[in-house]
Design a protein around this motif. Structure first.
Motif, mmCIF file in Angstrom:
data_model
loop_
_atom_site.group_PDB
_atom_site.id
_atom_site.type_symbol
_atom_site.label_atom_id
_atom_site.label_comp_id
_atom_site.label_asym_id
_atom_site.label_seq_id
_atom_site.Cartn_x
_atom_site.Cartn_y
_atom_site.Cartn_z
ATOM 1 N N TYR A 36 0.842 -1.171 0.000
ATOM 2 C CA TYR A 36 0.000 0.000 0.000
ATOM 3 C C TYR A 36 0.888 1.235 0.000
ATOM 4 N N GLY A 43 -5.564 8.383 3.109
ATOM 5 C CA GLY A 43 -5.628 6.989 3.500
ATOM 6 C C GLY A 43 -4.668 6.157 2.678
ATOM 7 N N TYR B 31 -16.574 -7.350 4.760
ATOM 8 C CA TYR B 31 -15.625 -7.233 5.864
ATOM 9 C C TYR B 31 -15.257 -5.774 6.090
ATOM 10 N N TYR B 35 -8.409 0.400 12.137
ATOM 11 C CA TYR B 35 -7.004 0.370 12.493
ATOM 12 C C TYR B 35 -6.625 1.700 13.116
ATOM 13 N N GLN B 37 -3.084 4.111 13.470
ATOM 14 C CA GLN B 37 -1.740 4.280 12.934
ATOM 15 C C GLN B 37 -0.938 5.168 13.866
ATOM 16 N N LEU B 43 0.130 -0.054 11.090
ATOM 17 C CA LEU B 43 -1.273 0.002 11.478
ATOM 18 C C LEU B 43 -1.611 -1.222 12.330
ATOM 19 N N LEU B 45 -4.787 -3.452 14.236
ATOM 20 C CA LEU B 45 -6.217 -3.702 14.154
ATOM 21 C C LEU B 45 -6.881 -3.510 15.509
ATOM 22 N N PHE B 90 -8.050 4.661 10.933
ATOM 23 C CA PHE B 90 -8.475 4.331 9.578
ATOM 24 C C PHE B 90 -9.524 3.230 9.619
ATOM 25 N N SER B 94 -13.335 -4.665 2.844
ATOM 26 C CA SER B 94 -12.933 -5.626 1.818
ATOM 27 C C SER B 94 -14.165 -6.329 1.297
ATOM 28 N N THR B 101 -8.368 -10.847 -0.768
ATOM 29 C CA THR B 101 -9.027 -9.610 -1.199
ATOM 30 C C THR B 101 -8.356 -8.410 -0.537
ATOM 31 N N GLU B 102 -8.129 -7.372 -1.365
ATOM 32 C CA GLU B 102 -7.463 -6.201 -0.817
ATOM 33 C C GLU B 102 -8.450 -5.333 -0.046
ATOM 34 N N ALA B 103 -7.899 -4.525 0.845
ATOM 35 C CA ALA B 103 -8.706 -3.607 1.640
ATOM 36 C C ALA B 103 -8.704 -2.221 1.019
ATOM 37 N N PHE B 105 -9.304 1.754 2.056
ATOM 38 C CA PHE B 105 -9.207 2.561 3.260
ATOM 39 C C PHE B 105 -9.888 3.902 3.095
ATOM 40 N N GLY B 106 -10.443 4.391 4.215
ATOM 41 C CA GLY B 106 -10.905 5.760 4.267
ATOM 42 C C GLY B 106 -9.722 6.706 4.416
ATOM 43 N N GLN B 107 -10.012 8.002 4.443
ATOM 44 C CA GLN B 107 -8.945 9.013 4.486
ATOM 45 C C GLN B 107 -8.417 9.244 5.893
#
Lengths: 115, 114
Positions: A36, A43, B31, B35, B37, B43, B45, B90, B94, B101-103, B105-107
């Motif tokens: 990423y 994000g 899903y 997280y 950071q 990050l 969970l 964050f 998914s 499967t990739e995640a 993310f929000g901002q």
């Protein structure tokens, strides 16, 4: 225990030169590996992933990564760096045996591409 | 298609106050997760959900609650804020719980507890 290591806090490279951001992992079973990128005050954005098959994975923005099972590594590469590639890069792994399905992240590597 | 939307973007709380961080996704993802950071730590969970009505704890759940009444929304509640909860939060979603499967993310929400 599952873990991801990014041994370099920062990588400096000149524009036009190739870049490598290193990642090693420790997980039981066959891993799912991800890269990423995070730009300032944003994000995380997905770049690429390795699930199975070809060890060289191509992703967004010209990035690619090489999976090496014997060295438990998943290094991110780009043949010719751009100043706009400067950002924070995270390697992540998801273990197939993890019931929480969580992504385990490395501590991040800051990439600085100088003009 | 907005993806994953988090509100607010910034928040300052006093020690002991409570608040809810909002997260919504419009991709019909199964899903969802939260997280935090922190510098030099990547990050970590906090909580996750594999579907509406189902939530579970992650690595660092203490001091946080979650609920998932709909597929779209996954709010994170800070019960009594502490300075140790100063962080960037964050939300991610998914398509499925499957590992491949990739995640998305929000901002992020930058939270400061004073």
């Amino acid at each position: 225990a599952q873990s991801v290591a990014q041994p370099e806090d920062q990588v400096n490279v000149a524009e036009g030169n190739p870049l490598t951001v290193k990642c090693t992992y420790s997980v039981s079973g066959n891993p799912y590996l991800f890269w990423y990128v995070q730009y300032p005050n944003r994000g995380l954005q997905f770049l690429l992933k390795y699930i199975t098959g070809d060890n060289l994975v191509k992703g967004s923005y010209g990035f690619e990564a090489e999976f090496n099972k014997s060295q438990t590594s998943f290094h991110l590469k780009k043949p010719s760096a751009l100043v706009s590639d400067s950002a924070l890069y995270f390697c992540a792994v998801r273990g197939p045996m993890d019931s929480s399905y969580k992504l385990i992240f490395g501590s991040g590597t800051r990439l600085l591409v100088r003009p | 298609n907005a993806g994953v939307t988090q509100t607010p973007k910034f928040q300052v709380l006093k020690t002991g106050q409570s608040m809810t961080l909002q997260c919504a996704q419009d991709m019909n993802h199964e899903y969802m997760s939260w997280y935090r950071q922190d510098p030099g730590m990547g990050l970590r969970l906090i909580h996750y959900s594999v579907g509406a009505g189902i939530t579970d704890q992650g690595e660092v759940p203490n001091g946080y609650n979650v609920s998932r009444s709909t597929t779209e929304d996954f709010p994170l509640r800070l019960l009594s804020a502490a300075p140790s909860q100063t962080s960037v939060y964050f939300c991610a979603s998914s398509y499925s719980r499957l590992g491949n499967t990739e995640a998305f993310f929000g901002q992020g929400t930058r939270l400061t507890v004073v």
